[in-house]
Design a protein around this motif. Structure first.
Motif, mmCIF file in Angstrom:
data_model
loop_
_atom_site.group_PDB
_atom_site.id
_atom_site.type_symbol
_atom_site.label_atom_id
_atom_site.label_comp_id
_atom_site.label_asym_id
_atom_site.label_seq_id
_atom_site.Cartn_x
_atom_site.Cartn_y
_atom_site.Cartn_z
ATOM 1 N N GLU A 73 0.849 -1.187 0.000
ATOM 2 C CA GLU A 73 0.000 0.000 0.000
ATOM 3 C C GLU A 73 0.886 1.238 0.000
ATOM 4 O O GLU A 73 2.036 1.195 0.422
ATOM 5 C CB GLU A 73 -0.903 0.016 1.233
ATOM 6 C CG GLU A 73 -1.860 -1.162 1.311
ATOM 7 C CD GLU A 73 -2.743 -1.088 2.543
ATOM 8 O OE1 GLU A 73 -3.432 -0.056 2.716
ATOM 9 O OE2 GLU A 73 -2.721 -2.044 3.335
ATOM 10 N N CYS A 74 0.345 2.334 -0.451
ATOM 11 C CA CYS A 74 1.099 3.585 -0.491
ATOM 12 C C CYS A 74 0.447 4.622 0.416
ATOM 13 O O CYS A 74 -0.766 4.590 0.650
ATOM 14 C CB CYS A 74 1.154 4.131 -1.925
ATOM 15 S SG CYS A 74 2.038 3.064 -3.072
ATOM 16 N N ILE A 75 1.258 5.521 0.935
ATOM 17 C CA ILE A 75 0.733 6.652 1.700
ATOM 18 C C ILE A 75 -0.038 7.547 0.741
ATOM 19 O O ILE A 75 0.419 7.849 -0.361
ATOM 20 C CB ILE A 75 1.880 7.431 2.349
ATOM 21 C CG1 ILE A 75 2.630 6.529 3.332
ATOM 22 C CG2 ILE A 75 1.374 8.685 3.048
ATOM 23 C CD1 ILE A 75 3.924 7.122 3.846
ATOM 24 N N LYS A 76 -1.228 7.962 1.162
ATOM 25 C CA LYS A 76 -2.073 8.783 0.283
ATOM 26 C C LYS A 76 -2.215 10.186 0.887
ATOM 27 O O LYS A 76 -3.073 10.420 1.733
ATOM 28 C CB LYS A 76 -3.441 8.132 0.111
ATOM 29 C CG LYS A 76 -3.407 6.779 -0.594
ATOM 30 C CD LYS A 76 -4.800 6.196 -0.728
ATOM 31 C CE LYS A 76 -4.785 4.900 -1.521
ATOM 32 N NZ LYS A 76 -3.971 3.860 -0.901
ATOM 33 N N PRO A 77 -1.374 11.116 0.466
ATOM 34 C CA PRO A 77 -1.468 12.489 0.983
ATOM 35 C C PRO A 77 -2.824 13.112 0.644
ATOM 36 O O PRO A 77 -3.384 12.877 -0.428
ATOM 37 C CB PRO A 77 -0.334 13.215 0.251
ATOM 38 C CG PRO A 77 0.609 12.137 -0.172
ATOM 39 C CD PRO A 77 -0.251 10.962 -0.481
ATOM 40 N N PRO A 90 10.793 12.611 -0.716
ATOM 41 C CA PRO A 90 10.607 11.500 -1.663
ATOM 42 C C PRO A 90 11.049 10.166 -1.085
ATOM 43 O O PRO A 90 10.408 9.128 -1.327
ATOM 44 C CB PRO A 90 11.473 11.913 -2.859
ATOM 45 C CG PRO A 90 11.536 13.404 -2.784
ATOM 46 C CD PRO A 90 11.586 13.705 -1.309
ATOM 47 N N ALA A 91 12.143 10.160 -0.313
ATOM 48 C CA ALA A 91 12.599 8.912 0.306
ATOM 49 C C ALA A 91 11.528 8.365 1.240
ATOM 50 O O ALA A 91 11.315 7.154 1.332
ATOM 51 C CB ALA A 91 13.895 9.157 1.072
ATOM 52 N N PHE A 92 10.853 9.267 1.925
ATOM 53 C CA PHE A 92 9.798 8.879 2.864
ATOM 54 C C PHE A 92 8.580 8.334 2.121
ATOM 55 O O PHE A 92 8.072 7.258 2.436
ATOM 56 C CB PHE A 92 9.396 10.096 3.693
ATOM 57 C CG PHE A 92 8.363 9.800 4.750
ATOM 58 C CD1 PHE A 92 8.755 9.498 6.042
ATOM 59 C CD2 PHE A 92 7.014 9.837 4.459
ATOM 60 C CE1 PHE A 92 7.800 9.231 7.020
ATOM 61 C CE2 PHE A 92 6.059 9.575 5.424
ATOM 62 C CZ PHE A 92 6.459 9.271 6.706
ATOM 63 N N TYR A 93 8.103 9.068 1.118
ATOM 64 C CA TYR A 93 6.860 8.705 0.458
ATOM 65 C C TYR A 93 7.021 7.599 -0.580
ATOM 66 O O TYR A 93 6.042 6.937 -0.932
ATOM 67 C CB TYR A 93 6.241 9.942 -0.193
ATOM 68 C CG TYR A 93 5.636 10.888 0.809
ATOM 69 C CD1 TYR A 93 4.389 10.622 1.375
ATOM 70 C CD2 TYR A 93 6.307 12.031 1.219
ATOM 71 C CE1 TYR A 93 3.826 11.486 2.312
ATOM 72 C CE2 TYR A 93 5.761 12.905 2.151
ATOM 73 C CZ TYR A 93 4.516 12.622 2.693
ATOM 74 O OH TYR A 93 3.970 13.479 3.623
ATOM 75 N N ASN A 94 8.235 7.392 -1.086
ATOM 76 C CA ASN A 94 8.444 6.347 -2.090
ATOM 77 C C ASN A 94 8.363 4.942 -1.508
ATOM 78 O O ASN A 94 8.215 3.982 -2.255
ATOM 79 C CB ASN A 94 9.807 6.529 -2.771
ATOM 80 C CG ASN A 94 9.702 7.379 -4.021
ATOM 81 O OD1 ASN A 94 8.772 7.236 -4.804
ATOM 82 N ND2 ASN A 94 10.647 8.271 -4.200
ATOM 83 N N ASN A 95 8.522 4.814 -0.210
ATOM 84 C CA ASN A 95 8.455 3.501 0.419
ATOM 85 C C ASN A 95 7.015 3.139 0.730
ATOM 86 O O ASN A 95 6.347 3.815 1.514
ATOM 87 C CB ASN A 95 9.275 3.485 1.716
ATOM 88 C CG ASN A 95 10.736 3.207 1.451
ATOM 89 O OD1 ASN A 95 11.074 2.201 0.842
ATOM 90 N ND2 ASN A 95 11.596 4.101 1.882
ATOM 91 N N GLY A 96 6.533 2.065 0.112
ATOM 92 C CA GLY A 96 5.200 1.576 0.431
ATOM 93 C C GLY A 96 5.206 0.859 1.777
ATOM 94 O O GLY A 96 6.217 0.806 2.463
ATOM 95 N N PHE A 97 4.060 0.312 2.166
ATOM 96 C CA PHE A 97 4.007 -0.389 3.458
ATOM 97 C C PHE A 97 3.077 -1.591 3.349
ATOM 98 O O PHE A 97 2.193 -1.650 2.487
ATOM 99 C CB PHE A 97 3.534 0.558 4.569
ATOM 100 C CG PHE A 97 2.133 1.071 4.406
ATOM 101 C CD1 PHE A 97 1.062 0.396 4.991
ATOM 102 C CD2 PHE A 97 1.878 2.222 3.680
ATOM 103 C CE1 PHE A 97 -0.238 0.871 4.844
ATOM 104 C CE2 PHE A 97 0.581 2.706 3.530
ATOM 105 C CZ PHE A 97 -0.471 2.028 4.108
ATOM 106 N N GLN A 98 3.332 -2.549 4.206
ATOM 107 C CA GLN A 98 2.500 -3.741 4.318
ATOM 108 C C GLN A 98 2.035 -3.842 5.767
ATOM 109 O O GLN A 98 2.831 -3.676 6.685
ATOM 110 C CB GLN A 98 3.301 -4.998 3.942
ATOM 111 C CG GLN A 98 3.862 -5.008 2.527
ATOM 112 C CD GLN A 98 5.171 -4.250 2.396
ATOM 113 O OE1 GLN A 98 5.949 -4.178 3.337
ATOM 114 N NE2 GLN A 98 5.394 -3.661 1.242
#
Length: 346
Positions: free
Chosen positions: A29-33, A216-224
């Motif tokens: 999943e990705c962070i959705k600003p 970008p380093a923060f937001y480019n990383n998705g999460f599980q």
């Protein structure tokens, strides 16, 4: 007095860590600003690096150099020599001017910054102080993609133009060559020149506001979600070993708390240097066969260093960063070197 500033060893700390590459089979999943025009968010950025012996014996400074190759492909000792510790501590503020389905436009204000000065070059420190003041006093507008994975200067001409005028006014000769940057048109072209997503102006900018490059380093990383573990702790049996542990929780409002540990081996063996040497002696040297042979070697040799990346991040439901910590550790024999970056919402 005319002062000369050399860019040849400019350090741009761009540390994009993709621990989830070892988690390819897990849904990401990705962070959705969900930012709104008028929002103003202040951040504090800090960084530190260290090297120590674990048994009281002599420190192996090669480990420090390897850490530099992990963080920015450059020896941290060279960074300290030419740019102090870049920015060890600083703050900046983002104000959302426009929020559309296609982008976010934000004004950036750079506040107090510390730690960019060199240890020996007082003349260069004067130049750095002047440049710091230029960026602090400039009106800087950035345009981000809607997922915050990248950004550009909104006006690609205005800031480089002002930067050129500023340097002419204080008598700084960029790169030490008056003829190369003597006219504005040449400078503007160089300032806009893209080199894998970076250019000269972004390089200078990174010295005084490295925190903006962490976004970008923060937001480019998705999460599980939940607990995920891949592989096993590094055992030293094979340089292809990887170990990933990730714990992620998402509350009912959508706030995310995540911790990641990603460990792997970095092989510093200079394969291309060896290939070049052999090709000089034998133009018919079979490069493909040599590479296949090297690829089959899995032994952890003296050129192989264990690296661990620890990431902790906390995100609001609207997508704003609350906190971000990234620590990279490189170890070998009796020496451990670390580099840590922190980003905090004030």
């Amino acid at each position: 007095m005319k002062r000369t500033f050399f860019l040849s060893l400019l350090a741009v700390f761009s540390m994009f860590v993709y621990a989830q590459t070892a988690l390819e089979d897990v849904p990401v999943e990705c962070i959705k600003p969900n930012f709104r025009a008028g929002q103003t968010i202040a951040f504090n950025y800090s960084s530190e690096n260290s090297i120590r012996s674990t048994n009281g014996k002599e420190i192996n400074y090669d480990v420090y150099g390897v850490l530099g190759s992990v963080t920015n492909r450059m020896s941290l000792q060279d960074v300290r020599k030419f740019f102090g510790s870049v920015v060890a501590d600083g703050n900046f503020t983002l104000e959302v001017k426009e929020a559309t389905p296609y982008s976010y436009v934000m004004d950036l204000k750079i506040g107090e910054i510390h730690g960019y000065k060199t240890e020996r070059e007082s003349e260069m420190n004067e130049v750095l102080d002047d440049m710091a003041e230029f960026f602090r006093s400039s009106h800087i507008t950035l345009t981000f993609t809607t997922d915050m994975s990248s950004w550009i200067f909104t006006d690609s001409d205005e800031l480089p133009s002002l930067f050129y005028d500023f340097n002419k006014q204080i008598g700084t000769t960029l790169l030490g060559t008056e003829s190369e940057f003597g006219d504005k048109e040449t400078f503007m072209k160089k300032a806009r020149e893209d080199n894998n997503g970076n250019n000269m102006l972004r390089g200078f900018f990174a010295v005084f506001c490295p925190g903006i490059f962490r976004l970008p380093a923060f937001y480019n990383n998705g999460f599980q979600r939940g607990h995920i573990e891949v592989g096993a702790p590094l055992s030293g049996k094979s340089k292809k070993e990887q170990y990933v542990v990730q714990d992620t929780s998402v509350d009912s409002l959508g706030s995310i708390v995540q911790k990641i540990k990603f460990c792997y081996y970095l092989d510093q063996f200079d394969e291309w240097g060896k290939i070049s040497d052999r090709l000089e002696k034998d133009p018919n040297f079979d490069v493909d066969k040599y590479m296949q042979k090297q690829e089959a070697v899995t032994k952890v040799s003296k050129d192989v260093y264990p690296v661990c990346v620890d990431i902790s991040r906390n995100v609001d439901a609207d997508g704003w960063i609350n906190s971000y910590d990234c620590t990279i550790t490189v170890s070998k024999n009796n020496t451990v070197a670390t580099f840590t970056e922190r980003l905090r919402r004030k």
